[in-house]
Design a protein around this motif. Sequence first.
Motif, PDB file in Angstrom:
ATOM      1  N   ALA A  85       0.825  -1.211   0.000  1.00 46.46           N
ATOM      2  CA  ALA A  85       0.000   0.000   0.000  1.00 46.46           C
ATOM      3  C   ALA A  85       0.860   1.262   0.000  1.00 46.46           C
ATOM      4  N   ALA A  86       1.857   1.309   0.871  1.00 46.34           N
ATOM      5  CA  ALA A  86       2.739   2.479   0.916  1.00 46.34           C
ATOM      6  C   ALA A  86       3.571   2.599  -0.349  1.00 46.34           C
ATOM      7  N   PHE A  87       3.980   1.451  -0.880  1.00 50.74           N
ATOM      8  CA  PHE A  87       4.783   1.434  -2.105  1.00 50.74           C
ATOM      9  C   PHE A  87       4.004   2.059  -3.259  1.00 50.74           C
ATOM     10  N   VAL A  88       2.763   1.628  -3.448  1.00 53.60           N
ATOM     11  CA  VAL A  88       1.940   2.136  -4.540  1.00 53.60           C
ATOM     12  C   VAL A  88       1.638   3.617  -4.339  1.00 53.60           C
ATOM     13  N   ALA A  89       1.268   4.006  -3.114  1.00 56.33           N
ATOM     14  CA  ALA A  89       0.972   5.410  -2.834  1.00 56.33           C
ATOM     15  C   ALA A  89       2.181   6.299  -3.132  1.00 56.33           C
ATOM     16  N   THR A  90       3.362   5.809  -2.825  1.00 56.44           N
ATOM     17  CA  THR A  90       4.580   6.580  -3.080  1.00 56.44           C
ATOM     18  C   THR A  90       4.825   6.745  -4.567  1.00 56.44           C
ATOM     19  N   MET A  91       4.677   5.671  -5.348  1.00 61.19           N
ATOM     20  CA  MET A  91       4.866   5.762  -6.795  1.00 61.19           C
ATOM     21  C   MET A  91       3.858   6.718  -7.423  1.00 61.19           C
ATOM     22  N   ALA A 100      -3.469   2.073 -10.807  1.00 62.87           N
ATOM     23  CA  ALA A 100      -3.502   0.747 -11.427  1.00 62.87           C
ATOM     24  C   ALA A 100      -2.185   0.431 -12.111  1.00 62.87           C
ATOM     25  N   PHE A 101      -1.565   1.426 -12.732  1.00 64.45           N
ATOM     26  CA  PHE A 101      -0.270   1.212 -13.388  1.00 64.45           C
ATOM     27  C   PHE A 101       0.805   0.927 -12.344  1.00 64.45           C
ATOM     28  N   ALA A 102       0.831   1.720 -11.264  1.00 65.94           N
ATOM     29  CA  ALA A 102       1.813   1.493 -10.207  1.00 65.94           C
ATOM     30  C   ALA A 102       1.630   0.121  -9.578  1.00 65.94           C
ATOM     31  N   GLU A 103       0.377  -0.270  -9.391  1.00 70.07           N
ATOM     32  CA  GLU A 103       0.064  -1.546  -8.742  1.00 70.07           C
ATOM     33  C   GLU A 103       0.423  -2.732  -9.623  1.00 70.07           C
ATOM     34  N   ARG A 104       0.051  -2.658 -10.897  1.00 67.64           N
ATOM     35  CA  ARG A 104       0.198  -3.831 -11.770  1.00 67.64           C
ATOM     36  C   ARG A 104       1.505  -3.817 -12.571  1.00 67.64           C
ATOM     37  N   ALA A 105       1.751  -2.722 -13.276  1.00 67.23           N
ATOM     38  CA  ALA A 105       2.882  -2.695 -14.210  1.00 67.23           C
ATOM     39  C   ALA A 105       4.216  -2.484 -13.529  1.00 67.23           C
ATOM     40  N   GLN A 106       4.210  -1.895 -12.340  1.00 66.07           N
ATOM     41  CA  GLN A 106       5.470  -1.720 -11.628  1.00 66.07           C
ATOM     42  C   GLN A 106       5.619  -2.762 -10.510  1.00 66.07           C
ATOM     43  N   SER A 181      27.654  -7.601  -5.589  1.00 64.27           N
ATOM     44  CA  SER A 181      27.266  -6.512  -4.692  1.00 64.27           C
ATOM     45  C   SER A 181      26.760  -5.362  -5.558  1.00 64.27           C
ATOM     46  N   VAL A 182      25.718  -4.646  -5.113  1.00 60.06           N
ATOM     47  CA  VAL A 182      25.057  -3.662  -5.964  1.00 60.06           C
ATOM     48  C   VAL A 182      24.843  -2.351  -5.226  1.00 60.06           C
ATOM     49  N   ILE A 183      25.070  -1.241  -5.935  1.00 56.58           N
ATOM     50  CA  ILE A 183      24.673   0.084  -5.464  1.00 56.58           C
ATOM     51  C   ILE A 183      23.585   0.590  -6.401  1.00 56.58           C
ATOM     52  N   LEU A 184      22.399   0.836  -5.850  1.00 63.21           N
ATOM     53  CA  LEU A 184      21.252   1.316  -6.629  1.00 63.21           C
ATOM     54  C   LEU A 184      21.169   2.830  -6.505  1.00 63.21           C
ATOM     55  N   ARG A 185      21.109   3.505  -7.650  1.00 64.88           N
ATOM     56  CA  ARG A 185      20.961   4.959  -7.679  1.00 64.88           C
ATOM     57  C   ARG A 185      19.724   5.291  -8.514  1.00 64.88           C
ATOM     58  N   PRO A 186      18.573   5.603  -7.860  1.00 61.64           N
ATOM     59  CA  PRO A 186      17.365   5.948  -8.605  1.00 61.64           C
ATOM     60  C   PRO A 186      17.429   7.368  -9.154  1.00 61.64           C
ATOM     61  N   SER A 187      16.519   7.695 -10.053  1.00 61.38           N
ATOM     62  CA  SER A 187      16.417   9.048 -10.597  1.00 61.38           C
ATOM     63  C   SER A 187      16.117  10.046  -9.486  1.00 61.38           C
ATOM     64  N   PRO A 188      16.736  11.221  -9.518  1.00 61.50           N
ATOM     65  CA  PRO A 188      16.403  12.258  -8.534  1.00 61.50           C
ATOM     66  C   PRO A 188      14.951  12.716  -8.601  1.00 61.50           C
ATOM     67  N   LEU A 189      14.270  12.432  -9.701  1.00 59.82           N
ATOM     68  CA  LEU A 189      12.871  12.835  -9.829  1.00 59.82           C
ATOM     69  C   LEU A 189      11.932  11.917  -9.056  1.00 59.82           C
ATOM     70  N   THR A 190      12.322  10.660  -8.867  1.00 61.38           N
ATOM     71  CA  THR A 190      11.461   9.686  -8.174  1.00 61.38           C
ATOM     72  C   THR A 190      12.300   8.815  -7.226  1.00 61.38           C
ATOM     73  N   PRO A 191      12.881   9.407  -6.196  1.00 63.30           N
ATOM     74  CA  PRO A 191      13.805   8.625  -5.359  1.00 63.30           C
ATOM     75  C   PRO A 191      13.159   7.870  -4.205  1.00 63.30           C
ATOM     76  N   ILE A 192      11.940   8.249  -3.801  1.00 61.68           N
ATOM     77  CA  ILE A 192      11.415   7.750  -2.523  1.00 61.68           C
ATOM     78  C   ILE A 192      11.132   6.258  -2.567  1.00 61.68           C
ATOM     79  N   SER A 193      10.427   5.806  -3.596  1.00 61.25           N
ATOM     80  CA  SER A 193       9.997   4.410  -3.643  1.00 61.25           C
ATOM     81  C   SER A 193      11.174   3.448  -3.602  1.00 61.25           C
ATOM     82  N   SER A 194      12.293   3.816  -4.203  1.00 59.99           N
ATOM     83  CA  SER A 194      13.445   2.909  -4.253  1.00 59.99           C
ATOM     84  C   SER A 194      14.060   2.675  -2.880  1.00 59.99           C
ATOM     85  N   LEU A 195      13.776   3.558  -1.911  1.00 53.62           N
ATOM     86  CA  LEU A 195      14.341   3.382  -0.581  1.00 53.62           C
ATOM     87  C   LEU A 195      13.788   2.131   0.110  1.00 53.62           C
TER      88      LEU A 195
END
Length: 490
Positions: A85-91, A100-106, A181-195
């Motif tokens: 729920a929080a993930f979808v709301a954030t996206m 629906a796109f955030a829920e299904r396609a992402q 080992s991985v370092i993930l760097r999301p876009s500065p425009l949409t950084p919250i959900s990746s946290l």
Amino acid sequence: MDDLIAERRSYVAGTWVDGDEPLAVENPADESHVTDVSVTPLAEIERAVTEARRCFDAGTWADTPPAERARVLHAFVDHIVAHRAAFVATMVAEAGQPAAFAERAQLGAGVALARGTIDLYLSMQHEDHNPLPVDDLLRGGAALSIRRHEPVGVVTAITPYNGAIIMAFQKLIPALMAGNSVILRPSPLTPISSLLFGAAADAAGLPAGTLSVVVEAGSIGAELLTSHPFVDMVSFTGSTAVGRRILAQAAPTVKRVALELGGKSAQIYLPDAVGRAPAGAAAVVAATAGQACVAATRMLVPQDHKDEVVEAVARAYAAITVGPPSDPTARMGPVINAAARERCERFVATAEEHGGKVAFGGGRPAGLDRGYYFEPTVLDLRDNTNPAAREEIFGPVISIIGYRDLDDAVHIANDSDYGLSGQVFGADVAAATAVARRLRTGAVNVNVGGMFSAYAPSGGYKQSGLGRERGPDGIRAFQEVKHLAISDPR
């Protein structure tokens, strides 16, 4: 914004890190302030790389048996699902995407992709006999020739704003399952959900240093992550222009680079399938507002059917309701920011300057005073030389071009710097498939909008990228190949 993901800091090598600089995240649907995220200090990005190197070289994760890695990564995915729920709301808030796109396609597609990738990895052979002619074995003095697939090492994963979560799943799971080992760097425009990936790493018990998630407002950190000598591979999804810069930054240390870049994909309608054009056009803009690298934004139709197709597509676009995610009737939301909307406006004006006609749309929708909205737009172009047919607009703009015959259609489709995806529609499946085989593009969908599977590869020809994601090729992208020649000294 209590319904959003709670953590607003970076996750570096097993710890949450505060920064001195806030990054304000804007909701493109209404231009409101979503929240501030703490920017990762450059020294902490350096530490993320150093700890990733230490973790990998120590074999902490890389030497963990595959079955155990699979167990941990399933727990990783479970944590994400538990916070759906929080993930979808954030996206929805940070990207302006329909729920629906955030829920299904992402999220939904990402979770399925993750679990499928884990299963696929476990089904593959990562060390096997390498057949050689007997004479070669005798000359080399070896009794066995073994081919072994090993992790690359430290991987930088850079994701785009339009598909932040699905692209993160597409990079993180095969890289981690392979032992990297991985370092993930999301876009500065949409950084919250990746946290949430950092929280999932914590909850699942990933060893410290195996995964870090860093946030930045600009590109200095990304440049460090693409040039640092401790980084072995960069996996990037984004524009071709940025992809070129990443290649240059990675070159001095000869890193492996996997790039999924821009596209200007064509959808070709054979004469017996022109009736499907309105639905195909709607798929370009619905849900994503045309912000998809694989969007088939060049529609190629028989010249003698072009006028009727233009009219039909214009009617289809007129029926698309544009609005915020909060509007349950809206089929299309905003583009990501003011610059993206201005790019759409600029390309429509340039198209007209070069002889194109606007059959529908071309401006900002009436009644939507706040938010970065642009009308679904139909351009009637004389030929493929128009700038709107050459460049990736990354907005809800489709160009319709007529072709003389199927040879001409193939020529037009291939007359592009890009080659990421394509579509062919025809009642005669054999004829449509014959056209598909002639297209110079990484994927072609015949009579279907597309296929997204952990078992099927994606990637581009030409300036649409290097390498492949998903499928066995997408797993091998995160592995090195070692040859073992073995002899008994007795």
